[in-house]
Each structure stands twice: as C-alpha cells, then as structure tokens.
Write a protein that holds these residues in place. Sequence first.
Motif, PDB file in Angstrom:
ATOM      1  N   CYS A  35     -48.892  58.799 -20.535  1.00 40.14           N
ATOM      2  CA  CYS A  35     -49.255  60.217 -20.419  1.00 40.14           C
ATOM      3  C   CYS A  35     -49.883  60.521 -19.068  1.00 40.14           C
ATOM      4  O   CYS A  35     -50.392  61.619 -18.852  1.00 40.14           O
ATOM      5  CB  CYS A  35     -50.179  60.633 -21.556  1.00 40.14           C
ATOM      6  SG  CYS A  35     -51.851  59.979 -21.447  1.00 40.14           S
ATOM      7  N   PHE A 201     -48.099  66.293 -22.872  1.00 41.45           N
ATOM      8  CA  PHE A 201     -48.526  65.398 -23.939  1.00 41.45           C
ATOM      9  C   PHE A 201     -49.695  66.016 -24.710  1.00 41.45           C
ATOM     10  O   PHE A 201     -50.648  66.523 -24.124  1.00 41.45           O
ATOM     11  CB  PHE A 201     -48.907  64.041 -23.353  1.00 41.45           C
ATOM     12  CG  PHE A 201     -47.721  63.173 -23.039  1.00 41.45           C
ATOM     13  CD1 PHE A 201     -47.496  62.004 -23.750  1.00 41.45           C
ATOM     14  CD2 PHE A 201     -46.819  63.523 -22.047  1.00 41.45           C
ATOM     15  CE1 PHE A 201     -46.394  61.199 -23.476  1.00 41.45           C
ATOM     16  CE2 PHE A 201     -45.725  62.726 -21.756  1.00 41.45           C
ATOM     17  CZ  PHE A 201     -45.503  61.561 -22.477  1.00 41.45           C
ATOM     18  N   HIS A 226     -48.458  60.290 -27.927  1.00 42.86           N
ATOM     19  CA  HIS A 226     -47.290  60.186 -27.072  1.00 42.86           C
ATOM     20  C   HIS A 226     -46.309  61.331 -27.258  1.00 42.86           C
ATOM     21  O   HIS A 226     -45.296  61.411 -26.594  1.00 42.86           O
ATOM     22  CB  HIS A 226     -46.553  58.863 -27.355  1.00 42.86           C
ATOM     23  CG  HIS A 226     -47.293  57.685 -26.827  1.00 42.86           C
ATOM     24  ND1 HIS A 226     -48.381  57.165 -27.460  1.00 42.86           N
ATOM     25  CD2 HIS A 226     -47.101  56.940 -25.715  1.00 42.86           C
ATOM     26  CE1 HIS A 226     -48.836  56.123 -26.765  1.00 42.86           C
ATOM     27  NE2 HIS A 226     -48.092  55.964 -25.714  1.00 42.86           N
TER      28      HIS A 226
END
Length: 232
Positions: A35, A201, A226
Amino acid sequence: MTVRRDAGLYGYERALRRAGLDPIAGVDEAGRGACAGPLVAGAVVLPPGKAGIVPGLADSKLLTEKARERVYAQVVRRALAWSVVVIDSEECDRLGMHVANVEALRRAVARLDTRPAYVLTDGFPVDGLEVPGLAVWKGDRVAACIAAASVVAKVTRDRIMCELDDAWPSYDFRTHKGYITETHSAALTQHGPSPVHRMRFVNVRRAAGLVDSVGSGPAPGPMAAHAETEDA
C-alpha cells in the motif's frame, strides 16, 4: 507444445525453442500488494544453452535478500536483454492496481532491446504485448525467464523502498517495503499516510480520515488492508 512436469526451471524455454519460438521473454512484477511505494515490472530475455543458466535462480520470494542480489547480478550480466519499469504510487492511484500492473508489464516488454518472439507471464495473460504469449500458473517458480524477471523487479523495488525509508524514516519502509505488517500499520495509524502511500487502499484512506473506522468499508484485517475502495 507440451512441457513435462519434471522439465525443471528451463523446460518452458527449451520447449518453445524446439517449436521455433525464440527469443523468449519472461515478465513479472513486484509490489502489487503493497500500500506504499511504486509498482515495479521486470522483463528478461535469457540466452539459450549454458549461458542462460543462472546460478541460484528461483522465485524472488523464495530467496533471501543477499541471494536475490547475487542472482540479480547474474541475470543482468547473462541476459540478452532486460528492462525494468517503475509505476509510482500516484499513477497506481490514477489507474487502479490491475490496470497499472498490466500497463507496467506491457511497458517492460516494449523496452527490451531484443524483441521477443514469445512472452511468458506469471499467472494471468497480458493483452497488448504485440507478440504471442502464455500465462503460466506460478510462473516465477516454473519458468526461468519469469523467475529472472521477478528477481529484477523485486531487487529494483527493494532498493527504491530503502531510498524512501531515508526520506520518510517514520514508516520503516526499509524493513517491510510498504507491505502491511504490524509495524507498518502502527506507523500508518500514528503518522497518517506519506506522499508515497497509495490512497486507493482502504487502510490508507482510513488513516487519512477519508473512511470511517466503522461501517464505511471492509472490516480491518489483512484482506481489508489490501483492498481498494470501490469509489476510488
């Protein structure tokens, strides 16, 4: 074309060459599930015969950091051609991770100095390569050129993340490379997102105060961390 299960890491390339398809490129990416930081794609064309046998070559995820560096040096020395493409976090946000991933793989193949006659990709087919290709399940573990590409992509990205750690030391990018670990999650909660975090994200948006902690997105956890937000 049939490849025996016991053909080894170089079996796909040998079979394709017997069919008259050469040069063969492998392509793979690193950082899709992170991320923070860039998405990096590598493409590699290995020569036939002994010159293309890379000592210690394996899926980059199965190698230690030192082993990856040694294999990386061998790959770039032995390859007929290799390339690497970096998609920064802002472009990942703009395109979305799947589109960014496909675009990175296309660019990596296009940048090869040697035009391949065939391309092997890891896991899923990639349209728009302008040459025939085959998606290989767990390709970075069964096809040498894909494994080589995975090493090039992984080593390049890890080096970038170490540089980003120097710029934003509060997040410890040098250790976790932008993937969601407990240490990274704690830093993200404490400091909020950095300029190199991916705002698509959910966990990053939550840390930025753009998603309610309760009821406005996936529940906290590995999969939620995720996931990309539906409205991003």
